[in-house]
Design a protein around this motif. Sequence first.
Motif, mmCIF file in Angstrom:
data_model
loop_
_atom_site.group_PDB
_atom_site.id
_atom_site.type_symbol
_atom_site.label_atom_id
_atom_site.label_comp_id
_atom_site.label_asym_id
_atom_site.label_seq_id
_atom_site.Cartn_x
_atom_site.Cartn_y
_atom_site.Cartn_z
ATOM 1 N N LEU A 289 -7.460 -5.044 -4.504
ATOM 2 C CA LEU A 289 -6.379 -4.330 -3.830
ATOM 3 C C LEU A 289 -6.695 -2.851 -3.671
ATOM 4 O O LEU A 289 -6.349 -2.238 -2.655
ATOM 5 C CB LEU A 289 -5.073 -4.507 -4.601
ATOM 6 C CG LEU A 289 -4.467 -5.913 -4.585
ATOM 7 C CD1 LEU A 289 -3.269 -5.993 -5.520
ATOM 8 C CD2 LEU A 289 -4.050 -6.294 -3.164
ATOM 9 N N ALA A 290 -7.336 -2.267 -4.668
ATOM 10 C CA ALA A 290 -7.653 -0.843 -4.610
ATOM 11 C C ALA A 290 -8.644 -0.527 -3.507
ATOM 12 O O ALA A 290 -8.762 0.628 -3.091
ATOM 13 C CB ALA A 290 -8.200 -0.365 -5.959
ATOM 14 N N GLN A 291 -9.370 -1.526 -3.020
ATOM 15 C CA GLN A 291 -10.320 -1.317 -1.934
ATOM 16 C C GLN A 291 -9.688 -1.475 -0.553
ATOM 17 O O GLN A 291 -10.328 -1.208 0.461
ATOM 18 C CB GLN A 291 -11.483 -2.306 -2.067
ATOM 19 C CG GLN A 291 -12.359 -2.094 -3.296
ATOM 20 C CD GLN A 291 -13.028 -0.722 -3.294
ATOM 21 O OE1 GLN A 291 -13.456 -0.249 -2.253
ATOM 22 N NE2 GLN A 291 -13.097 -0.097 -4.452
ATOM 23 N N CYS A 292 -8.433 -1.926 -0.503
ATOM 24 C CA CYS A 292 -7.778 -2.149 0.787
ATOM 25 C C CYS A 292 -7.365 -0.827 1.423
ATOM 26 O O CYS A 292 -6.880 0.083 0.749
ATOM 27 C CB CYS A 292 -6.543 -3.033 0.602
ATOM 28 S SG CYS A 292 -6.915 -4.734 0.126
ATOM 29 N N GLN A 293 -7.550 -0.740 2.734
ATOM 30 C CA GLN A 293 -7.031 0.421 3.453
ATOM 31 C C GLN A 293 -5.507 0.421 3.404
ATOM 32 O O GLN A 293 -4.881 1.471 3.267
ATOM 33 C CB GLN A 293 -7.510 0.388 4.901
ATOM 34 C CG GLN A 293 -8.969 0.779 5.077
ATOM 35 C CD GLN A 293 -9.212 2.240 4.725
ATOM 36 O OE1 GLN A 293 -8.383 3.098 5.029
ATOM 37 N NE2 GLN A 293 -10.317 2.525 4.076
ATOM 38 N N PHE A 294 -4.908 -0.748 3.514
ATOM 39 C CA PHE A 294 -3.472 -0.900 3.338
ATOM 40 C C PHE A 294 -3.171 -2.378 3.161
ATOM 41 O O PHE A 294 -4.051 -3.238 3.308
ATOM 42 C CB PHE A 294 -2.673 -0.308 4.508
ATOM 43 C CG PHE A 294 -2.946 -0.937 5.842
ATOM 44 C CD1 PHE A 294 -2.245 -2.047 6.282
ATOM 45 C CD2 PHE A 294 -3.910 -0.394 6.681
ATOM 46 C CE1 PHE A 294 -2.494 -2.621 7.518
ATOM 47 C CE2 PHE A 294 -4.171 -0.959 7.930
ATOM 48 C CZ PHE A 294 -3.466 -2.073 8.339
ATOM 49 N N CYS A 295 -1.919 -2.684 2.829
ATOM 50 C CA CYS A 295 -1.499 -4.069 2.621
ATOM 51 C C CYS A 295 -0.220 -4.349 3.391
ATOM 52 O O CYS A 295 0.600 -3.447 3.627
ATOM 53 C CB CYS A 295 -1.246 -4.349 1.130
ATOM 54 S SG CYS A 295 -2.734 -4.359 0.105
ATOM 55 N N LEU A 296 -0.062 -5.593 3.772
ATOM 56 C CA LEU A 296 1.212 -6.117 4.272
ATOM 57 C C LEU A 296 1.839 -6.870 3.110
ATOM 58 O O LEU A 296 1.250 -7.821 2.594
ATOM 59 C CB LEU A 296 0.991 -7.057 5.453
ATOM 60 C CG LEU A 296 0.181 -6.510 6.635
ATOM 61 C CD1 LEU A 296 -0.060 -7.607 7.662
ATOM 62 C CD2 LEU A 296 0.898 -5.328 7.273
ATOM 63 N N THR A 297 3.016 -6.471 2.673
ATOM 64 C CA THR A 297 3.568 -7.016 1.436
ATOM 65 C C THR A 297 5.056 -7.275 1.556
ATOM 66 O O THR A 297 5.757 -6.653 2.353
ATOM 67 C CB THR A 297 3.314 -6.048 0.263
ATOM 68 O OG1 THR A 297 3.882 -6.578 -0.933
ATOM 69 C CG2 THR A 297 3.946 -4.692 0.529
ATOM 70 N N THR A 298 5.534 -8.206 0.759
ATOM 71 C CA THR A 298 6.962 -8.403 0.617
ATOM 72 C C THR A 298 7.489 -7.449 -0.448
ATOM 73 O O THR A 298 6.718 -6.719 -1.081
ATOM 74 C CB THR A 298 7.272 -9.863 0.241
ATOM 75 O OG1 THR A 298 8.684 -10.056 0.215
ATOM 76 C CG2 THR A 298 6.719 -10.203 -1.145
ATOM 77 N N VAL A 299 8.819 -7.445 -0.651
ATOM 78 C CA VAL A 299 9.407 -6.583 -1.670
ATOM 79 C C VAL A 299 9.157 -7.191 -3.051
ATOM 80 O O VAL A 299 8.843 -8.365 -3.185
ATOM 81 C CB VAL A 299 10.914 -6.410 -1.441
ATOM 82 C CG1 VAL A 299 11.185 -5.682 -0.148
ATOM 83 C CG2 VAL A 299 11.633 -7.760 -1.448
ATOM 84 N N GLY A 300 9.294 -6.366 -4.087
ATOM 85 C CA GLY A 300 9.133 -6.857 -5.447
ATOM 86 C C GLY A 300 8.196 -5.986 -6.259
ATOM 87 O O GLY A 300 7.830 -4.872 -5.860
#
Length: 428
Positions: A289-300
Amino acid sequence: MEPIDILILSNGPGEVATWVRPVVRSLRQQFAAQARISLVLSPCPNATGREVAIAQTFPELDRIQGAAHFLPFLLTGKTAENWDWHDRGVVLFLGGDQFFSVVIGKRLGYRIVVYGEWETRWHRWVDRFGVMKPQLIDRAPAKYRDRLSVVGDLMAEVGVGCRDGIVEPVDRPVLVSASTVNQPQPPTTLIGLLPGSKAAKLTQGVPLALAIAQQIYAACPQVRFVLPVAPTLDLPTLAKFADPMFNPILADLPEGAADLAIADEQAYLKTASGLQVELVRQFPAYDTLAQCQFCLTTVGANTAELGSLAVPMIVLLPTYQLDAMRSWDGLPGLLARLPGAGKMFAKLINGWFLRRSRLLAWPNIWAGEAIVPELIGKLQPEQVALLAIDWLHHPEKLAAIRQRLRQVRGTPGAADQLVAIVTEVVAD
């Protein structure tokens, strides 16, 4: 040294993953072999049934009991496996109902330490509180305020080893336009998909995330997608949510259909267009995850994890099925889960909730402002993808978000400070 028992009380998957994990690590470092560390789970409306499986990945724990056996333990003091207890010990509350820690602590004759995130209760019977913010001390009865100490936010402990430039993503230019494929290409751009871990979220989240990924992939074919798989899920179960024969939401999001593919021990969700989303089974997947430029995520809790890692995100709360979300606490949760009428109550409660103006993602809650976008409603993949593609074309926007996340994520150390309170209680 005289051996002691440290009994941790917790409940849901978020608390186990983001509170229990850093605390048990710190406890083991502090007490080494002197302490026997046990975890007892209480029932939680957000539970997935595999919280024990998550906890079993924590090598610091000596014993674990699942929520199914909690009520007999609360009433009789006996665990399902008839655990023995040392004469000295501490009950440490890390989720659930603070009253449980009082009942169990008094029955065992142990000192009681409570972590208070938003409130503290039962001050007369609790020996010490470690609280997230000073305001909780101000709200406590004056005669008990000396029992409260600020330790900070346990959420800020997430991914501590992935910080400060160790594996955080670099703010590099990203060349993504399909019209520039003949020009020199940058390193592969990584985007994370976090659709959730429970069926209520996965039903909508998996098709929507895949549909958005399809749109991004069509414009930016060099982008790579990863989906960390929650330890509460197996791959065939996850794949069902991308199967039109299983998930009716795909009638509205047909581009979100995919098949499970396994090659060279690596698993993917593969769409008809050729998009492959790599399924990451390492848990926790902080390095990825730390290598991702960004994420698409749900809440939580995942928004807290991404925020703590300083990873930009687009937070999605789709409402294709307004009755799907039924994991509320208290009376709303009971009404939403009623047989028959629960579906109607769920629609009413969720409709009311969505009309309220409030921040949902943890980094936004921490900051009191919308650092990362929260998109709510019957989301169209094309519109969300346009935002994502704009970010890819303008990496300076991602850099600004990442900097704000670093500013608000909090300072790590809450787990160590909470354990310092436990140490003081043990020595008292």
